[in-house]
Design an enzyme around this catalytic site. Structure first.
Site, PDB file in Angstrom:
ATOM      1  N   ARG A 197       0.387  -0.969   0.028  1.00  0.00           N
ATOM      2  CA  ARG A 197      -0.124   0.132   0.257  1.00  0.00           C
ATOM      3  C   ARG A 197       1.289   1.404  -0.336  1.00  0.00           C
ATOM      4  O   ARG A 197       0.020   2.341  -0.543  1.00  0.00           O
ATOM      5  CB  ARG A 197      -0.866   0.269   1.069  1.00  0.00           C
ATOM      6  CG  ARG A 197      -1.871  -1.691   1.109  1.00  0.00           C
ATOM      7  CD  ARG A 197      -2.576  -0.909   2.569  1.00  0.00           C
ATOM      8  NE  ARG A 197      -3.752   0.205   1.953  1.00  0.00           N
ATOM      9  CZ  ARG A 197      -3.898   0.940   3.137  1.00  0.00           C
ATOM     10  NH1 ARG A 197      -3.842   0.421   4.220  1.00  0.00           N
ATOM     11  NH2 ARG A 197      -5.064   2.036   2.113  1.00  0.00           N
ATOM     12  N   ASN A 204      -7.996   8.924   6.465  1.00  0.00           N
ATOM     13  CA  ASN A 204      -6.488   8.005   5.092  1.00  0.00           C
ATOM     14  C   ASN A 204      -4.998   8.220   6.028  1.00  0.00           C
ATOM     15  O   ASN A 204      -4.600   8.652   6.626  1.00  0.00           O
ATOM     16  CB  ASN A 204      -6.537   9.133   4.124  1.00  0.00           C
ATOM     17  CG  ASN A 204      -8.210   8.462   3.382  1.00  0.00           C
ATOM     18  OD1 ASN A 204      -8.757   7.646   3.734  1.00  0.00           O
ATOM     19  ND2 ASN A 204      -8.451   9.447   2.662  1.00  0.00           N
ATOM     20  N   ASP A 221      -2.563   7.525   3.135  1.00  0.00           N
ATOM     21  CA  ASP A 221      -1.406   8.013   2.116  1.00  0.00           C
ATOM     22  C   ASP A 221      -1.355   9.938   2.748  1.00  0.00           C
ATOM     23  O   ASP A 221      -2.520  10.404   3.311  1.00  0.00           O
ATOM     24  CB  ASP A 221      -2.581   7.389   1.031  1.00  0.00           C
ATOM     25  CG  ASP A 221      -3.575   8.711   0.462  1.00  0.00           C
ATOM     26  OD1 ASP A 221      -3.508  10.334   1.290  1.00  0.00           O
ATOM     27  OD2 ASP A 221      -5.254   8.062   0.259  1.00  0.00           O
ATOM     28  N   HIS A 240      -6.314   8.003  11.506  1.00  0.00           N
ATOM     29  CA  HIS A 240      -5.710   6.351  11.858  1.00  0.00           C
ATOM     30  C   HIS A 240      -4.428   6.009  10.957  1.00  0.00           C
ATOM     31  O   HIS A 240      -3.627   5.022  11.156  1.00  0.00           O
ATOM     32  CB  HIS A 240      -6.006   5.773  10.613  1.00  0.00           C
ATOM     33  CG  HIS A 240      -7.906   5.656  11.238  1.00  0.00           C
ATOM     34  ND1 HIS A 240      -8.696   5.172  10.403  1.00  0.00           N
ATOM     35  CD2 HIS A 240      -8.305   5.975  12.154  1.00  0.00           C
ATOM     36  CE1 HIS A 240     -10.198   5.221  11.486  1.00  0.00           C
ATOM     37  NE2 HIS A 240      -9.948   6.250  12.591  1.00  0.00           N
ATOM     38  N   THR A 278     -16.376   8.845   3.152  1.00  0.00           N
ATOM     39  CA  THR A 278     -16.077   7.399   4.409  1.00  0.00           C
ATOM     40  C   THR A 278     -17.352   7.278   4.252  1.00  0.00           C
ATOM     41  O   THR A 278     -18.317   7.868   4.251  1.00  0.00           O
ATOM     42  CB  THR A 278     -16.020   8.310   5.435  1.00  0.00           C
ATOM     43  OG1 THR A 278     -15.708   7.286   6.751  1.00  0.00           O
ATOM     44  CG2 THR A 278     -16.102   9.850   6.274  1.00  0.00           C
TER      45      THR A 278
END
Ligand code: APR
Length: 237
Positions: A56, A87, A89, A104, A173
């Protein structure tokens, strides 16, 4: 400037080619949460977990922000835009958003397995975490990801930001995962909430404007709606 607080999830990055979790064919259709996204899973099979996040991380390094991310950056000219993302990223930062909280965790960081405060940036040129990599405290290095069953350290800060929102925008979301999904309950009564998602999302609050579109188109539409909202309020004063 008005405070626009934006809560984003996996759908925000979908148009950048990053898979969501719960859509059909999403990540949780291909992997068991217990195996790859819990501390117990990491103890049982660290290689499996590291492979999952290494993949990922490599995907996210190649991904580019989409027009949704860019639209939120453009809004910074008119509003104080604060992004709270689930997210992992870094596409909001890549696009140029100046205030981003990652509830997160972040793919581009690693941490100690025993001390959540020992956090290290990963090298984009050599981004994998290997099973023998150790933190300086001797524990195995693990992804800087908040796994299921773990506390979300930035929740109190996020709640405070949502309390000060003049408008809350929720993008991409499914609002399935708590405590993040509960943030919408911290806006003051009467504060407008905008939900941008091509699919139905259930939100149990009063004043919700649903924009049933993808992130790029949805953010473009949002700009006009916010203008109307705040000009309308000005005319009332
Ligand atoms: N634009 C906007 N939203 C989209 C798009 C798009 N192009 N494509 C899909 N979506 C929406 C889906 O309709 C869905 O409502 O994005 C949402 C994605 O929901 P989830 O896959 O459940 O992702 P998210 O809500 O971010 O998950 C929360 O779950 O597993 C954990 O830690 C992980 O942070 C993640 C958390």
């Amino acid at each position: 400037m008005k405070n626009i607080v934006v809560l984003t999830g996996a759908g925000m990055s979908a148009e950048s080619g990053i898979a969501t979790f719960r859509d059909s064919g999403g990540l949780w259709a291909q992997h068991r949460v217990e195996d790859v996204a819990t501390p117990e899973g990491f103890q049982r099979n660290p290689q499996l977990v590291l492979d999952f996040y290494n993949k990922r991380r490599r995907e996210s390094l190649l991904a580019k922000p989409n027009n949704g991310h860019i639209g939120l950056v453009e809004m910074q000219h008119e509003y104080n835009v604060q992004i709270i993302t689930q997210n992992v990223d870094n596409l909001h930062e890549k696009a140029g958003s100046s205030t981003v909280i990652h509830l997160h965790g972040e793919l581009m960081k690693a941490r100690s397995s025993i001390n959540p405060d020992k956090v290290y940036p990963l090298d984009p040129l050599n981004p994998d975490i290997n099973v023998d990599d150790k933190c300086e405290d001797g524990s195995p290095l693990r992804p800087y990801i908040v796994w299921f069953g773990e506390a979300v350290p930035l929740m109190a800060e996020a709640e405070e930001i949502v309390r000060r929102a003049d408008a809350l925008v929720v993008i991409g979301t499914s609002l399935n995962v708590y405590p993040a999904a509960g943030l919408i309950n911290y806006v003051y009564a009467g504060t407008p909430i905008y939900v941008i998602d091509p699919n139905e999302v259930s939100v149990s609050r009063g004043k919700v404007h649903f924009i049933r579109k993808g992130a790029s188109e949805g953010v473009a539409e949002l700009k006009g709606l916010l203008k109307e909202q705040f000009e309308h309020n000005k005319n009332k004063q």
